[in-house]
Design a protein around this motif. Sequence first.
Motif, PDB file in Angstrom:
ATOM      1  N   ALA A  14       0.830  -1.209   0.000  1.00 58.29           N
ATOM      2  CA  ALA A  14       0.000   0.000   0.000  1.00 58.29           C
ATOM      3  C   ALA A  14       0.862   1.256   0.000  1.00 58.29           C
ATOM      4  O   ALA A  14       0.602   2.211  -0.748  1.00 58.29           O
ATOM      5  CB  ALA A  14      -0.938  -0.006   1.206  1.00 58.29           C
ATOM      6  N   MET A  15       1.912   1.275   0.811  1.00 57.11           N
ATOM      7  CA  MET A  15       2.739   2.482   0.867  1.00 57.11           C
ATOM      8  C   MET A  15       3.665   2.582  -0.333  1.00 57.11           C
ATOM      9  O   MET A  15       4.053   3.685  -0.719  1.00 57.11           O
ATOM     10  CB  MET A  15       3.507   2.542   2.181  1.00 57.11           C
ATOM     11  N   LEU A  19      -3.161   5.531   6.051  1.00 58.47           N
ATOM     12  CA  LEU A  19      -3.656   4.445   5.210  1.00 58.47           C
ATOM     13  C   LEU A  19      -3.134   3.095   5.684  1.00 58.47           C
ATOM     14  O   LEU A  19      -3.894   2.133   5.831  1.00 58.47           O
ATOM     15  CB  LEU A  19      -3.247   4.686   3.756  1.00 58.47           C
ATOM     16  N   ILE A  20      -1.832   2.988   5.935  1.00 56.74           N
ATOM     17  CA  ILE A  20      -1.302   1.677   6.315  1.00 56.74           C
ATOM     18  C   ILE A  20      -1.748   1.282   7.725  1.00 56.74           C
ATOM     19  O   ILE A  20      -1.941   0.087   8.005  1.00 56.74           O
ATOM     20  CB  ILE A  20       0.235   1.612   6.175  1.00 56.74           C
ATOM     21  N   LYS A  21      -1.936   2.266   8.596  1.00 54.39           N
ATOM     22  CA  LYS A  21      -2.474   1.937   9.915  1.00 54.39           C
ATOM     23  C   LYS A  21      -3.893   1.391   9.794  1.00 54.39           C
ATOM     24  O   LYS A  21      -4.259   0.423  10.478  1.00 54.39           O
ATOM     25  CB  LYS A  21      -2.466   3.181  10.816  1.00 54.39           C
ATOM     26  N   ALA A  22      -4.675   2.001   8.947  1.00 53.36           N
ATOM     27  CA  ALA A  22      -6.057   1.550   8.771  1.00 53.36           C
ATOM     28  C   ALA A  22      -6.111   0.145   8.171  1.00 53.36           C
ATOM     29  O   ALA A  22      -6.914  -0.692   8.574  1.00 53.36           O
ATOM     30  CB  ALA A  22      -6.816   2.537   7.894  1.00 53.36           C
ATOM     31  N   PRO A  40      10.017   2.756  -2.362  1.00 57.28           N
ATOM     32  CA  PRO A  40       8.704   2.298  -2.829  1.00 57.28           C
ATOM     33  C   PRO A  40       8.786   1.686  -4.219  1.00 57.28           C
ATOM     34  O   PRO A  40       8.014   0.791  -4.552  1.00 57.28           O
ATOM     35  CB  PRO A  40       7.857   3.571  -2.812  1.00 57.28           C
ATOM     36  N   GLN A  41       9.736   2.148  -5.024  1.00 63.43           N
ATOM     37  CA  GLN A  41       9.874   1.614  -6.382  1.00 63.43           C
ATOM     38  C   GLN A  41      10.260   0.138  -6.355  1.00 63.43           C
ATOM     39  O   GLN A  41       9.754  -0.657  -7.157  1.00 63.43           O
ATOM     40  CB  GLN A  41      10.913   2.422  -7.162  1.00 63.43           C
ATOM     41  N   ARG A  42      11.131  -0.248  -5.431  1.00 60.81           N
ATOM     42  CA  ARG A  42      11.520  -1.657  -5.341  1.00 60.81           C
ATOM     43  C   ARG A  42      10.335  -2.512  -4.899  1.00 60.81           C
ATOM     44  O   ARG A  42      10.046  -3.559  -5.482  1.00 60.81           O
ATOM     45  CB  ARG A  42      12.670  -1.838  -4.341  1.00 60.81           C
ATOM     46  N   ILE A  43       9.635  -2.055  -3.864  1.00 57.35           N
ATOM     47  CA  ILE A  43       8.536  -2.842  -3.314  1.00 57.35           C
ATOM     48  C   ILE A  43       7.367  -2.915  -4.288  1.00 57.35           C
ATOM     49  O   ILE A  43       6.623  -3.898  -4.315  1.00 57.35           O
ATOM     50  CB  ILE A  43       8.094  -2.257  -1.964  1.00 57.35           C
ATOM     51  N   ALA A  44       7.203  -1.895  -5.128  1.00 60.96           N
ATOM     52  CA  ALA A  44       6.099  -1.881  -6.092  1.00 60.96           C
ATOM     53  C   ALA A  44       6.316  -2.858  -7.246  1.00 60.96           C
ATOM     54  O   ALA A  44       5.388  -3.114  -8.025  1.00 60.96           O
ATOM     55  CB  ALA A  44       5.899  -0.470  -6.638  1.00 60.96           C
ATOM     56  N   SER A  45       7.499  -3.421  -7.365  1.00 59.82           N
ATOM     57  CA  SER A  45       7.764  -4.389  -8.434  1.00 59.82           C
ATOM     58  C   SER A  45       6.850  -5.609  -8.292  1.00 59.82           C
ATOM     59  O   SER A  45       6.580  -6.076  -7.182  1.00 59.82           O
ATOM     60  CB  SER A  45       9.223  -4.852  -8.391  1.00 59.82           C
ATOM     61  N   ASP A  46       6.355  -6.090  -9.420  1.00 63.41           N
ATOM     62  CA  ASP A  46       5.577  -7.343  -9.469  1.00 63.41           C
ATOM     63  C   ASP A  46       4.324  -7.311  -8.605  1.00 63.41           C
ATOM     64  O   ASP A  46       3.890  -8.337  -8.075  1.00 63.41           O
ATOM     65  CB  ASP A  46       6.445  -8.533  -9.047  1.00 63.41           C
ATOM     66  N   ILE A  72      -6.169  -0.770  -3.584  1.00 63.75           N
ATOM     67  CA  ILE A  72      -6.334  -1.391  -4.903  1.00 63.75           C
ATOM     68  C   ILE A  72      -6.623  -0.327  -5.958  1.00 63.75           C
ATOM     69  O   ILE A  72      -6.072  -0.355  -7.070  1.00 63.75           O
ATOM     70  CB  ILE A  72      -7.456  -2.447  -4.863  1.00 63.75           C
ATOM     71  N   ALA A  73      -7.465   0.632  -5.617  1.00 60.16           N
ATOM     72  CA  ALA A  73      -7.746   1.734  -6.546  1.00 60.16           C
ATOM     73  C   ALA A  73      -6.477   2.527  -6.837  1.00 60.16           C
ATOM     74  O   ALA A  73      -6.221   2.927  -7.978  1.00 60.16           O
ATOM     75  CB  ALA A  73      -8.824   2.650  -5.957  1.00 60.16           C
TER      76      ALA A  73
END
Length: 380
Positions: free
Chosen positions: A175-176, A200-203, A242-248, A280-281
Amino acid sequence: MIDLKDWQKSLTELKQAGITIPNYDVASVKEKGKEVPVWLHFGGGNLYRGFHAEIAQRLADKKELAAGIVVCETLDKEIIEKAYKPFHSDVVEVVMHDDGMLDKKLLAATADAFFCHPSEKESFAQVVHYLIIEDHFPNGRPALEKAGVVLTSQEIVDKADVMKVTTCLNPLHTAMAITGCLLGYQSIAAEMEDEEIVGLIKAIGYQEGLPVVEDPQIIDPKQFIDEVIKKRLPNPNIPDTPQRIASDTSQKVAIRFGETIKKYTEKSAAQSLVFIPVAIAAWLRYLLAVDDEGNEFVPSPDPLLAELQEQLASLHLGEQSPEVIHQSVASILANETIFGSNLYEVGLGEKIEQIVTEMLVGPGAVRQTIRTYLTNFGGK
């Protein structure tokens, strides 16, 4: 100068450099490990050298491990030839704490190392928080529990892993990562200064994940999330992006979000979810490769990137037509392979379409949408 190939001759220099040296008879531990091994470890990469090798060191220091580990590397022969053999299988481990302080240790409890492959005849680490292992060793084992290892049943091991992957860490990461890319961040730690992202991530973790996570008993899920949010993610000494984690991401959402959605569906409560749909959005909005200020960016690699972007080709910043948005996102949100379920059938498809619409209003709409949902539905 310290020569790690013969470090025993540099004990004074090692201590001056703040490097902790072994508190046991290294030669004896290595010799016994070669002659009568009790611990054979497959895989000699960074995880072993920064994790398991330290456990062995702790046990050897406490006189609970008399025979050193024998390492079998199965993938890369150069690891053995360059990282083990020249240094007699010893390694300098550097552990970074939350405040940036470094613990430096010379680990010497590896007796020998081999490249184990059918074709053959013959670093930095973050503080270790926990290691959970199934307590099933038919031929016996060292006293691993005395080095902080949690030994338990396979069922509990599985529950702890599911807790982390589906609720307490990985969903927050994704999410982040997605929102961080949209909001222009290059650092996970920097994102933890952002009120909307943290909300957002806490929620997602506390409000939507915890009510359905199965408690593995040996680790408290809430305390785990507390540590992730208060210590791990804000640590500026961990250079994650965030770019690394957003992979795949297309390969991850079925587990990171889909499993929680399934649990709510089993309770006929999936429609009550708010913040996982926001994430997801945000992912669909991310796939347009335009950030929240309207600037183009390069999305991280993903095996479905081209296919998903083709399906979303009709969308652009400012698009507000319900028909165009539905036609663009429907086949993605209904894809059970991606999400683990058809999001329309569980009652979330239309909700996500509405959030996407709000995020497409114009520049700044992603942040404003997250802020609105946090204000209206808790988490802030």
